[in-house]
Design an enzyme around this catalytic site. Structure first.
Site, PDB file in Angstrom:
ATOM      1  N   SER A   1       0.806  -1.226   0.000  1.00  0.00           N
ATOM      2  CA  SER A   1       0.000   0.000   0.000  1.00  0.00           C
ATOM      3  C   SER A   1       0.838   1.274   0.000  1.00  0.00           C
ATOM      4  O   SER A   1       0.312   2.351  -0.288  1.00  0.00           O
ATOM      5  CB  SER A   1      -0.937   0.015   1.205  1.00  0.00           C
ATOM      6  OG  SER A   1      -0.204   0.138   2.409  1.00  0.00           O
TER       7      SER A   1
ATOM      8  N   LYS B   1       0.810   4.529   6.795  1.00  0.00           N
ATOM      9  CA  LYS B   1       0.283   5.417   5.756  1.00  0.00           C
ATOM     10  C   LYS B   1       0.962   6.780   5.882  1.00  0.00           C
ATOM     11  O   LYS B   1       1.698   7.050   6.817  1.00  0.00           O
ATOM     12  CB  LYS B   1      -1.236   5.597   5.902  1.00  0.00           C
ATOM     13  CG  LYS B   1      -2.044   4.317   5.982  1.00  0.00           C
ATOM     14  CD  LYS B   1      -2.034   3.518   4.694  1.00  0.00           C
ATOM     15  CE  LYS B   1      -2.838   2.220   4.853  1.00  0.00           C
ATOM     16  NZ  LYS B   1      -2.676   1.312   3.691  1.00  0.00           N
TER      17      LYS B   1
END
Length: 251
Positions: free
Chosen positions: A61, A134
């Site tokens: 990701s 993230k």
């Protein structure tokens, strides 16, 4: 003056003495080694708990910034004083519902004990699968909107050019548009993955208890260094320059 009781010890009497001295030397060495190991473990535990932790990257990701199986170090201490900024790459515990429910197979007490010991000194990172990583796009008070006509995210009314870190396919100018319009609450963050089209980030968790926001209480720290593989060793870029033109949120 001499006596019969003061005669020199014979060879047969010296052997037990030598054995006793040798035995005391071995036990002293083992004791010193044990003390060194205990101190090293305690120091490593303190460092891991309050200063720096090791994690590995379980998914794609954050490509190409971070690749699968990269090992990274996370700064736990500095953000406690300076806080977090837009662009920081952060590791955090699942706020609830972000990760699928999985069952961990029983590996046996010996393997579990060894893994626990290695985690104390930062060699193993058994809880990496229970955490996410993230990039911060919005901090408390920020108004974050997706997207303008160019497919850019806007923060406090200012579009940001994320091309320095986004992983886009050849010929792709912007990630797939997933509309949202949020204001980040106090004590929370809005986070997105660099591999935007393959990241289950804040956008996809707005129906969860945290409404897509990450509570600061769940944040472990700021990722700052790739340690493995050696070919990728180096600092993790925060790309703070991308957000330089963003005004502060309206009070």
């Amino acid at each position: 003056m001499t006596s019969e009781n003061a005669t020199a010890a014979g060879p047969d009497e010296l052997i037990p003495r030598r054995r006793r001295r040798r035995g005391r030397g071995v036990w002293a060495l083992l004791r010193d080694i044990l003390v060194i190991v205990v101190v090293a473990v305690l120091v490593s535990f303190v460092i891991k708990t309050f200063l720096v932790r090791s994690f590995y990257i379980p998914s794609g990701s954050m490509e190409q910034t971070l690749m699968i199986k990269d090992r990274i170090l996370v700064d736990e201490l500095t953000p406690r004083f300076s806080g977090y900024d837009r662009g920081d790459v952060v590791v955090f515990r699942d706020p609830g519902g972000w990760l699928p429910v999985t069952t961990t197979p029983d590996r046996g007490p010996l393997v579990e004990s060894f893994d626990w010991l290695m985690s104390l000194v930062g060699i193993s990172a058994p809880d990496s699968e229970d955490h996410l990583i993230k990039r911060i796009i919005g901090v408390a008070g920020d108004h974050v909107v997706c997207c303008n006509q160019l497919g850019q995210v806007e923060v406090n009314g200012t579009p940001i050019d994320e091309t320095p870190y986004l992983d886009l396919a050849e010929g792709q100018n912007a990630p797939q548009v997933v509309p949202y319009d949020v204001t980040v609450p106090e004590g929370s963050l809005w986070v997105l993955g660099d591999n935007r089209d393959h990241s289950r980030d804040s956008r996809y968790n707005m129906d969860q208890p945290s409404h897509g926001f990450v509570p600061l209480a769940n944040v472990v720290g700021r990722a700052f260094l790739i340690t493995w593989p050696l070919s990728r060793f180096g600092p993790i870029d925060t790309h703070h320059a991308v957000f330089e033109g963003v005004p502060e949120a309206d009070g």
